[in-house]
Design a protein around this motif. Structure first.
Motif, PDB file in Angstrom:
ATOM      1  N   ASN A  10       6.225  12.076   8.986  1.00  0.00           N
ATOM      2  CA  ASN A  10       6.239  10.643   8.679  1.00  0.00           C
ATOM      3  C   ASN A  10       7.522  10.227   7.984  1.00  0.00           C
ATOM      4  N   ASP A  12       8.267   8.072   4.982  1.00  0.00           N
ATOM      5  CA  ASP A  12       7.550   7.495   3.840  1.00  0.00           C
ATOM      6  C   ASP A  12       8.358   6.336   3.260  1.00  0.00           C
ATOM      7  N   GLY A  38       4.797  13.100   5.555  1.00  0.00           N
ATOM      8  CA  GLY A  38       3.820  13.562   6.553  1.00  0.00           C
ATOM      9  C   GLY A  38       3.238  14.862   6.020  1.00  0.00           C
ATOM     10  N   ASN A  42       5.438  18.095   5.176  1.00  0.00           N
ATOM     11  CA  ASN A  42       5.489  18.479   3.753  1.00  0.00           C
ATOM     12  C   ASN A  42       5.044  19.926   3.557  1.00  0.00           C
ATOM     13  N   ALA A  91       4.362   6.051   6.639  1.00  0.00           N
ATOM     14  CA  ALA A  91       3.417   5.915   5.534  1.00  0.00           C
ATOM     15  C   ALA A  91       3.957   4.846   4.594  1.00  0.00           C
ATOM     16  N   ILE A  93       3.622   3.503   1.145  1.00  0.00           N
ATOM     17  CA  ILE A  93       3.050   4.045  -0.096  1.00  0.00           C
ATOM     18  C   ILE A  93       3.307   3.077  -1.253  1.00  0.00           C
ATOM     19  N   ILE A 103      -1.964   4.815   0.104  1.00  0.00           N
ATOM     20  CA  ILE A 103      -1.145   5.033   1.306  1.00  0.00           C
ATOM     21  C   ILE A 103      -1.776   4.397   2.545  1.00  0.00           C
ATOM     22  N   LEU A 105      -1.273   4.549   6.662  1.00  0.00           N
ATOM     23  CA  LEU A 105      -0.589   5.366   7.677  1.00  0.00           C
ATOM     24  C   LEU A 105      -0.475   4.651   9.018  1.00  0.00           C
ATOM     25  N   GLU A 136      -3.786  14.431  10.408  1.00  0.00           N
ATOM     26  CA  GLU A 136      -2.937  13.258  10.686  1.00  0.00           C
ATOM     27  C   GLU A 136      -2.397  13.267  12.109  1.00  0.00           C
ATOM     28  N   THR A 258       2.676  12.006  -4.841  1.00  0.00           N
ATOM     29  CA  THR A 258       2.738  12.140  -3.381  1.00  0.00           C
ATOM     30  C   THR A 258       3.180  13.557  -2.997  1.00  0.00           C
ATOM     31  N   ASP A 262       0.188  19.077  -0.805  1.00  0.00           N
ATOM     32  CA  ASP A 262       0.963  19.794   0.224  1.00  0.00           C
ATOM     33  C   ASP A 262       1.782  20.924  -0.407  1.00  0.00           C
ATOM     34  N   ALA A 298       8.170  13.299  -1.723  1.00  0.00           N
ATOM     35  CA  ALA A 298       7.234  14.336  -1.272  1.00  0.00           C
ATOM     36  C   ALA A 298       7.990  15.649  -1.119  1.00  0.00           C
TER      37      ALA A 298
HETATM   38  O1  RIB Z   1       0.393  14.166   1.440  1.00  0.00           O
HETATM   39  C1  RIB Z   1       1.397  13.195   1.264  1.00  0.00           C
HETATM   40  C2  RIB Z   1       1.762  12.579   2.580  1.00  0.00           C
HETATM   41  O2  RIB Z   1       0.674  11.836   3.053  1.00  0.00           O
HETATM   42  C3  RIB Z   1       2.905  11.604   2.503  1.00  0.00           C
HETATM   43  O3  RIB Z   1       4.160  12.223   2.638  1.00  0.00           O
HETATM   44  C4  RIB Z   1       2.575  10.619   3.606  1.00  0.00           C
HETATM   45  O4  RIB Z   1       3.445  10.700   4.690  1.00  0.00           O
HETATM   46  C5  RIB Z   1       1.141  10.923   4.006  1.00  0.00           C
HETATM   47  O5  RIB Z   1       1.079  11.543   5.215  1.00  0.00           O
END
Ligand code: RIB
Length: 310
Positions: A10, A12, A38, A42, A91, A93, A103, A105, A136, A258, A262, A298
């Motif tokens: 993504n 962001d 994304g 991430n 995204a 945010i 967020i 998407l 996602e 954020t 991940d 992120a």
């Molecule tokens: O987990 C964080 C991510 O969630 C962000 O980077 C955003 O893109 C969403 O997918």
């Protein structure tokens, strides 16, 4: 052994706001940051920054080329990322003054992955390899079933949690990474929705069960899986059968959460593949996530291995 992250990439767009916008309200943003994100990208970045060789599969448009350069700079192999004519996932945010986020998407390339592309990517992986998935991208069921047939180990982060999750063959997952809300929903341990339609969670969910009970429910439902339950300031929990472990966060200022989950996912897996026992891997992953939330963004906020491993 190869690690493949098949997931979202993504762009962001993070708007700094006083508070998360309410229905019908228009507010001004004091800052705007465009960055790489994304959940899939991430997690691939976290694995690579933690020193693991990792392949990324997904789909982006021309507007997302900078994501590839950044991932490659961390050492991620991006040859399974497909290009297409449309837009890259996005995204939107909102990041409020208390560092809470919200967020929205837009699927973009993440929603345009084809069944044929999935088969072509998975054909290059085999028994003993690990696939890391989130919620996602499209066709997650096909990815899980094909991966399992080919003998891959499946790591699933069912996030964001929605109605598509319960339609997946969740029993195929060998490792599950969930936060408190996802864990409660999956384990049926949430008071308001005792398992009937867990995806219809109210925004202000209150857990009626302590986290240990959530973990018990999850290990009961997924008896063969390793379960990782992240709990923000309360650290992270591990459950597998009767085994229980707990990891603690490192106290650091919280600037932007954020990508914290991940970071945890990538670092926990990397720590385990480096041979650390579960308890140590939990602390390593908590430390990496603590560092990540102390910085904006992120994947760019994630620490490198030398900042985390002693
Ligand atoms: O987990 C964080 C991510 O969630 C962000 O980077 C955003 O893109 C969403 O997918």
């Amino acid at each position: 052994m190869k690690i493949l992250v098949f997931g979202s990439l993504n762009i962001d767009l993070t708007f700094g706001v006083d508070h998360i916008v309410r229905p019908g309200e228009t507010i001004s943003s004091g800052s705007l940051m465009k960055s790489a994100g994304g959940k899939g990208a991430n997690q691939a970045a976290a694995l690579a920054k933690a020193g693991m060789p990792v392949y990324m599969a997904g789909k982006i448009g021309q507007d997302g080329r900078f994501l590839l350069s950044l991932l490659e700079s961390y050492g991620v192999n991006t040859r399974h990322v497909f290009m297409y004519e449309g837009e890259t996932g996005q995204a939107i945010i909102q990041l409020d003054k208390n560092s809470q986020n919200s967020i929205v998407l837009f699927g973009g390339g993440n929603a345009a992955i084809t069944r044929d592309e999935i088969d072509r990517v998975l054909a290059e992986f085999t028994t003993g390899d690990l696939i890391v998935l989130q919620n996602e991208i499209v066709h997650a069921r096909q990815i899980m079933e094909t991966a399992k047939k080919q003998g891959l180990k499946i790591c699933l982060n069912p996030s964001p949690y929605d109605e598509k999750i319960e339609a997946l063959p969740l029993e195929l997952a060998d490792i599950l990474f969930v936060n408190e809300i996802e864990g409660a929903a999956l384990g049926g341990a949430c008071g308001t929705f005792p398992g009937a339609k867990p995806h219809k969670l109210p925004a202000s969910l209150e857990l009626t069960s302590p986290l240990s009970k959530v973990l018990d429910k999850l290990t009961g439902r997924f008896p063969k899986a390793e379960i990782l339950l992240t709990a923000g300031k309360d650290g992270a929990y591990y459950g597998c059968g009767e085994v229980r472990e707990k990891g603690e966060i490192v106290d650091m200022p919280v600037v932007d959460t954020t990508g914290a989950g991940d970071t945890f996912t990538g670092y926990f897996l990397a720590a385990r593949y480096r041979g650390l026992p579960v308890a140590e891997a939990l602390n390593v992953a908590c430390k990496a996530a603590s560092i990540a939330v102390s910085r904006k963004g992120a994947m760019e906020a994630m620490p490198f291995a030398q900042e985390v491993f002693a």
